[in-house]
Design a protein around this motif. Structure first.
Motif, PDB file in Angstrom:
ATOM      1  N   GLN A 147       1.301  -1.683   4.211  1.00  0.00           N
ATOM      2  CA  GLN A 147       0.914  -3.071   4.413  1.00  0.00           C
ATOM      3  C   GLN A 147       0.894  -3.804   3.077  1.00  0.00           C
ATOM      4  O   GLN A 147       0.689  -3.215   2.019  1.00  0.00           O
ATOM      5  CB  GLN A 147      -0.476  -3.140   5.059  1.00  0.00           C
ATOM      6  N   GLN A 148       1.102  -5.120   3.162  1.00  0.00           N
ATOM      7  CA  GLN A 148       1.123  -5.943   1.957  1.00  0.00           C
ATOM      8  C   GLN A 148      -0.318  -6.325   1.609  1.00  0.00           C
ATOM      9  O   GLN A 148      -1.049  -6.850   2.439  1.00  0.00           O
ATOM     10  CB  GLN A 148       1.968  -7.197   2.187  1.00  0.00           C
ATOM     11  N   ILE A 149      -0.706  -6.031   0.354  1.00  0.00           N
ATOM     12  CA  ILE A 149      -2.057  -6.315  -0.117  1.00  0.00           C
ATOM     13  C   ILE A 149      -1.971  -7.017  -1.459  1.00  0.00           C
ATOM     14  O   ILE A 149      -0.914  -7.068  -2.079  1.00  0.00           O
ATOM     15  CB  ILE A 149      -2.883  -5.017  -0.254  1.00  0.00           C
ATOM     16  N   CYS A 194      -7.070  -0.224  -0.195  1.00  0.00           N
ATOM     17  CA  CYS A 194      -6.328  -0.963   0.826  1.00  0.00           C
ATOM     18  C   CYS A 194      -7.284  -1.491   1.887  1.00  0.00           C
ATOM     19  O   CYS A 194      -8.130  -0.754   2.394  1.00  0.00           O
ATOM     20  CB  CYS A 194      -5.268  -0.060   1.465  1.00  0.00           C
ATOM     21  N   THR A 195      -7.151  -2.768   2.246  1.00  0.00           N
ATOM     22  CA  THR A 195      -8.028  -3.372   3.245  1.00  0.00           C
ATOM     23  C   THR A 195      -7.623  -2.985   4.658  1.00  0.00           C
ATOM     24  O   THR A 195      -8.375  -3.194   5.592  1.00  0.00           O
ATOM     25  CB  THR A 195      -8.014  -4.908   3.110  1.00  0.00           C
ATOM     26  N   TYR A 196      -6.445  -2.396   4.837  1.00  0.00           N
ATOM     27  CA  TYR A 196      -5.970  -2.007   6.158  1.00  0.00           C
ATOM     28  C   TYR A 196      -6.297  -0.540   6.470  1.00  0.00           C
ATOM     29  O   TYR A 196      -6.857  -0.245   7.521  1.00  0.00           O
ATOM     30  CB  TYR A 196      -4.457  -2.241   6.274  1.00  0.00           C
ATOM     31  N   CYS A 197      -5.936   0.360   5.568  1.00  0.00           N
ATOM     32  CA  CYS A 197      -6.150   1.790   5.853  1.00  0.00           C
ATOM     33  C   CYS A 197      -7.385   2.355   5.156  1.00  0.00           C
ATOM     34  O   CYS A 197      -7.851   3.432   5.498  1.00  0.00           O
ATOM     35  CB  CYS A 197      -4.918   2.606   5.482  1.00  0.00           C
ATOM     36  N   GLY A 198      -7.908   1.661   4.161  1.00  0.00           N
ATOM     37  CA  GLY A 198      -9.125   2.092   3.482  1.00  0.00           C
ATOM     38  C   GLY A 198      -8.917   3.156   2.423  1.00  0.00           C
ATOM     39  O   GLY A 198      -9.879   3.700   1.899  1.00  0.00           O
ATOM     40  N   CYS A 229       0.856  -1.192   0.000  1.00  0.00           N
ATOM     41  CA  CYS A 229       0.000   0.000   0.000  1.00  0.00           C
ATOM     42  C   CYS A 229       0.888   1.236   0.000  1.00  0.00           C
ATOM     43  O   CYS A 229       1.862   1.324   0.739  1.00  0.00           O
ATOM     44  CB  CYS A 229      -0.906  -0.011   1.225  1.00  0.00           C
ATOM     45  N   CYS A 273      -0.116   3.086   3.829  1.00  0.00           N
ATOM     46  CA  CYS A 273       0.213   2.506   5.137  1.00  0.00           C
ATOM     47  C   CYS A 273       1.366   1.496   5.064  1.00  0.00           C
ATOM     48  O   CYS A 273       1.913   1.120   6.089  1.00  0.00           O
ATOM     49  CB  CYS A 273      -1.012   1.843   5.752  1.00  0.00           C
TER      50      CYS A 273
END
Length: 130
Positions: A17-19, A26-30, A12, A15
């Motif tokens: 994170q690995q997506i 992004c599924t973590y930060c949106g 991402c 953030c």
């Protein structure tokens, strides 16, 4: 043995994170990480309209010939005040049918004369009867 399918991954931009690679948000930060690519439909406009707009209005207020229809507010008011019961102000405006009706009904039993007096006072000078 397990059959696991390895999916391609990316990081991402916001953030870290690995997506998955094909994820747009992004599924973590949106936050949105990729631009949406939508195929725009091709619009073809075949406009063969060759019309031209021209003003053919004879009674245009800016036209010199429109002054023929201009009526003086005070002349109409005095005719209505003095001879309204016979419809003189209606004949002055060129409304012959209404003039005859006022002549036959005594100015619509004087109620029409009173209404016309108020209406004439609210008109500009000169005015153009319709």
């Amino acid at each position: 043995m397990e059959n696991t399918i390895q999916k391609e991954m990316k990081f991402c931009k916001h953030c870290g994170q690995q997506i998955e690679k094909d994820v747009i948000v992004c599924t973590y930060c949106g936050k949105q990480v990729e631009v949406l690519e939508q195929a725009q439909p091709q619009v073809v406009i075949n406009n063969s309209n060759m019309n031209t707009n021209t003003n053919t209005n004879i009674n245009n207020n800016m036209n010199v010939s429109a002054n023929k229809n201009a009526k003086n507010k005070w002349v109409s008011f005095l005719l209505c005040l003095c001879l309204g019961y016979i419809g003189a102000h209606k004949f002055y405006e060129g409304k012959v049918g209404m003039g005859i009706l006022y002549l036959c009904t005594g100015g619509l039993f004087f109620v029409g004369v009173i209404i016309d007096l108020i209406a004439i006072l609210s008109k500009p000078n000169p005015y153009y009867p319709k």
